[in-house]
Scaffold this motif. Structure first.
Motif, PDB file in Angstrom:
ATOM      1  N   ALA A   1     -44.130  64.392 -10.349  1.00  0.00           N
ATOM      2  CA  ALA A   1     -44.286  63.599 -11.578  1.00  0.00           C
ATOM      3  C   ALA A   1     -45.527  63.991 -12.365  1.00  0.00           C
ATOM      4  CB  ALA A   1     -44.356  62.113 -11.224  1.00  0.00           C
ATOM      5  N   GLN A   2     -46.174  65.103 -11.987  1.00  0.00           N
ATOM      6  CA  GLN A   2     -47.468  65.439 -12.576  1.00  0.00           C
ATOM      7  C   GLN A   2     -47.410  65.637 -14.089  1.00  0.00           C
ATOM      8  OE1 GLN A   2     -49.695  69.374 -12.317  1.00  0.00           O
ATOM      9  NE2 GLN A   2     -50.686  68.208 -10.669  1.00  0.00           N
ATOM     10  N   LYS A   3     -46.411  66.376 -14.571  1.00  0.00           N
ATOM     11  CA  LYS A   3     -46.350  66.669 -16.013  1.00  0.00           C
ATOM     12  C   LYS A   3     -46.285  65.390 -16.840  1.00  0.00           C
ATOM     13  CE  LYS A   3     -44.253  71.279 -15.782  1.00  0.00           C
ATOM     14  NZ  LYS A   3     -43.086  72.123 -16.165  1.00  0.00           N
ATOM     15  N   ARG A   4     -45.472  64.444 -16.374  1.00  0.00           N
ATOM     16  CA  ARG A   4     -45.359  63.202 -17.137  1.00  0.00           C
ATOM     17  C   ARG A   4     -46.629  62.370 -17.026  1.00  0.00           C
ATOM     18  NH1 ARG A   4     -40.312  61.679 -15.702  1.00  0.00           N
ATOM     19  NH2 ARG A   4     -39.738  63.471 -16.956  1.00  0.00           N
ATOM     20  N   MET A   5     -47.272  62.409 -15.879  1.00  0.00           N
ATOM     21  CA  MET A   5     -48.509  61.668 -15.698  1.00  0.00           C
ATOM     22  C   MET A   5     -49.646  62.262 -16.532  1.00  0.00           C
ATOM     23  SD  MET A   5     -47.812  59.051 -13.869  1.00  0.00           S
ATOM     24  CE  MET A   5     -46.261  59.113 -14.813  1.00  0.00           C
ATOM     25  N   ILE A   6     -49.603  63.570 -16.754  1.00  0.00           N
ATOM     26  CA  ILE A   6     -50.599  64.193 -17.634  1.00  0.00           C
ATOM     27  C   ILE A   6     -50.439  63.656 -19.060  1.00  0.00           C
ATOM     28  CG2 ILE A   6     -51.263  66.372 -18.740  1.00  0.00           C
ATOM     29  CD1 ILE A   6     -50.725  67.749 -16.048  1.00  0.00           C
ATOM     30  N   LYS A   7     -49.196  63.506 -19.497  1.00  0.00           N
ATOM     31  CA  LYS A   7     -48.948  62.943 -20.834  1.00  0.00           C
ATOM     32  C   LYS A   7     -49.454  61.501 -20.904  1.00  0.00           C
ATOM     33  CE  LYS A   7     -44.957  65.830 -21.964  1.00  0.00           C
ATOM     34  NZ  LYS A   7     -43.518  65.872 -22.311  1.00  0.00           N
ATOM     35  N   LEU A   8     -49.237  60.765 -19.813  1.00  0.00           N
ATOM     36  CA  LEU A   8     -49.732  59.390 -19.769  1.00  0.00           C
ATOM     37  C   LEU A   8     -51.258  59.371 -19.801  1.00  0.00           C
ATOM     38  CD1 LEU A   8     -49.242  56.341 -19.386  1.00  0.00           C
ATOM     39  CD2 LEU A   8     -49.188  56.741 -16.919  1.00  0.00           C
TER      40      LEU A   8
END
Length: 643
Positions: free
Chosen positions: A16-23
């Motif tokens: 889930a890292q990519k989405r968490m970076i956006k968050l």
């Protein structure tokens, strides 16, 4: 924008890292100090993780099956749990249900969907509001950029005010508290929100904020302590906002450009802008702003002037309200929502009584009908929301003894639901149940029962017809909430059938048929309430069972007294059900010819009605009419002499 003494920590599994970076980037844009392992991990992994948890104001945990299976994620989350650091769960797979070690850690916390970028954006406002409940310090960018002390002071004042307002919001639904209930840990939440976490029969509830467990008295959230202080703050805040908005002559339009000071004629409560007539017109036409709630000052001024020129006996309800600006509060739906209670909106009703006296019912009905018509004509809410609002108002009308207005409104809502909204079973069940209850309340107002009274039989036919429709729909719905409502409708139908029996029935439903049906329904209701362990409702069902027995019989007395004991244990000496029991027990002694004992219970009935419903309510007035009867007037005089 600088962070505070704590940070927002993001806990996630690698997928889930990519989405968490956006968050993370979104949070940084809002000025939060964010801890994420890809940029803050130094030295020992466990040591860095431990410090991150200890210094976090709140943790965003992106949970999934892989998160639950990850040893590192488990270490982070469990350590946060032991440190009582709030955890806001995010889901990337809606089908995933936390279990094993993760289930107790997450508990019943409200989660946010972040399956994809669109869902992340849709959930963002809610995530942001949830974070704001926990972060110790957030300094807005405008404050940091403020060049002088006056600007800094103003910005800080707004921030403090904003925080004070947030304290009046429930941490589960993120909206203003409605019937706030307090747990052992002293955290408060809306009653309806807690019912969602702890259905009837739940013995223990874990606080969504601090995880401390609280016992639920008799498995009924309604019996948790109410936070009356918090409720008073909500009402006071709403009053201050309304009074400020009324002072239109002190403000100029904040949307007009240039040096010209254009007088404001209204205020947008969403944007917090004061508007001149041209700005108001533009505001209403712009699609993105069309649904904003605009308070027009000029209409208030005209109404106030009209009020001052009218005599008290001839002034309209709206003009009377203008004499006391606080009266306007009940036309604001936020206040209605804060004071509304499905069982009995006692606080809302008393609010109207205190400000209108003997005219309160008419004023309340006129005001709410006007507001509903405006919602319908302006199209500012969906038809689904309008139907829900109409149902709530109809229920309040019934609770206030305004039965004709309640009948009219519920019929209108049933028509809307069946013709425009797809006849949704859950909504129709609620509406048919409400229609049945309203007509049943009307039938109870009769002072005397006469056999084959066609007017009463017609009314009871309507009660029975709607109750049967409700029951048929409710049996197709699952869950304890529907089972609970089914039990209540069964009790109401039993009472209606008992009245049908008293009136002698007709050639469609005979007395014998009504007796069989009534006994079947009440036994089912008793079974439901025993299963759900709701003592107050069980008391109601047992009392109603007693009505089916011979009047004045020993069996009836035993059931009434059993119900009375349960009722007092559940609700205390002063409640809607207590008032009904006082009536029925008084009638039982009357049937035995023991008028002095009956008088004693009727006195209790009158006192309870006045406390619960108010002096001018139809139910209370009925008690006063009883004491005008010769036999009770004589007993009253006799007891007054004895004193």
């Amino acid at each position: 924008m600088a962070g505070g003494s704590g940070h927002v920590m993001i806990s996630y599994q690698w997928d889930a890292q990519k989405r968490m970076i956006k968050l993370r980037d979104k949070l940084k844009q809002e000025g939060y100090d964010v801890w994420m392992d890809i940029e803050k991990m130094e030295g020992s992994i466990l040591e860095s993780m431990g410090k991150a948890v200890e210094n976090a104001d709140v943790i965003l945990a992106c949970i999934s099956q892989k998160y639950q299976d990850s040893k590192s994620c488990k270490t982070e989350a469990e350590y946060a749990y032991t440190k009582n650091v709030p955890i806001i769960p995010l889901k990337i797979d809606d089908d995933f249900k936390p279990s094993s070690w993760l289930g107790p850690v997450i508990g019943a916390s409200l989660y946010y969907r972040v399956d994809n970028d669109k869902m992340l954006n849709d959930s963002w406002p809610g995530i942001l509001r949830a974070i704001q409940r926990f972060c110790k310090k957030t300094v807005v960018e405008e404050t940091v950029k403020a060049a002088n002390a006056e600007q800094l002071s103003a910005a800080t004042g707004k921030s403090v005010k904003r925080r004070a307002r947030k304290a009046l919001d429930c941490s589960i639904c993120l909206e203003r508290f409605r019937n706030p209930k307090t747990l052992t840990c002293l955290h408060s939440f809306c009653k309806e929100c807690l019912l969602g976490l702890a259905p009837y029969g739940t013995a223990v509830i874990s606080c969504p904020l601090c995880r401390q467990e609280s016992n639920v008295p008799e498995g009924d959230v309604n019996k948790l302590k109410s936070n009356f202080h918090l409720q008073e703050l909500i009402e006071e805040e709403a009053l201050q906002e309304q009074l400020t908005a009324n002072e239109s002559n002190k403000f100029t339009c904040t949307c007009c450009e240039g040096d010209e000071q254009t007088k404001a004629v209204g205020k947008c409560e969403e944007c917090n802008h004061y508007l001149c007539s041209m700005s108001m017109e533009a505001h209403r036409k712009f699609p993105a702003l069309r649904k904003h709630n605009i308070l027009p000052f000029e209409e208030e001024k005209k109404a106030s002037e009209s009020s001052s020129s009218s005599s008290p006996s001839t002034s309209t309800s709206s003009s009377v309200a203008k004499e006391n600006p606080a009266e306007l509060l009940t036309t604001v739906w936020e206040i209605f929502d804060a004071l509304y209670n499905e069982d009995h909106s006692g606080t809302l009703i008393k609010y109207w009584m205190q400000r209108q006296g003997g005219n309160w019912q008419t004023a309340m009905v006129n005001q709410y009908v006007t507001c509903l018509n405006e919602l319908e004509d302006d199209g500012v809410i969906s038809e689904h929301a309008l139907a829900k609002r109409q149902q709530q108002v109809a229920r309040v009308f019934m609770q206030a003894g305004q039965y004709d207005a309640a009948v009219t409104l519920v019929k209108k809502t049933i028509e809307l639901e069946t013709k425009e909204l797809g006849a949704r079973p859950e909504n129709l069940a609620d509406l048919y149940g409400l229609a049945s209850t309203i007509n049943l309340e009307i039938s109870k107002q009769a002072d005397f029962i006469a056999e084959h009274d066609e007017k009463e039989l017609a009314l009871l036919r309507e009660v029975i017809r709607n109750a049967r429709k409700c029951i048929k729909l409710r049996k197709g719905l699952s869950g304890d909430a529907h089972k609970y409502k089914l039990g209540k409708t069964l009790v109401g139908l039993t009472f209606a059938l008992s009245a049908w029996i008293e009136h002698g029935g007709d050639n469609v439903v005979s007395v014998a048929e009504a007796e069989v049906e009534a006994k079947r329904h009440i036994e089912n209701a008793i079974e439901i309430f025993k299963e759900l362990d709701t003592k107050g409702n069980l008391a109601d069902a047992i009392m109603t069972k007693g009505i089916l027995y011979d009047r004045g019989s020993e069996e009836q007395e035993n059931l009434y007294m059993e119900a009375y004991k349960l009722c007092v244990e559940a609700y205390g000496e002063c409640s809607v059900l207590t008032s009904r029991l006082n009536t029925n027990i008084g009638i039982m002694y009357e049937d035995r010819g023991d008028y002095h004992e009956a008088y004693k219970w009727f006195v209790k009935w009158g006192a309870t009605c006045e406390k619960v419903f108010g002096y001018h309510h139809e139910k209370t007035e009925k008690t006063r009419r009883l004491f005008e009867e010769p036999k009770y007037a004589a007993i009253k005089k006799e007891q007054e002499k004895a004193k």
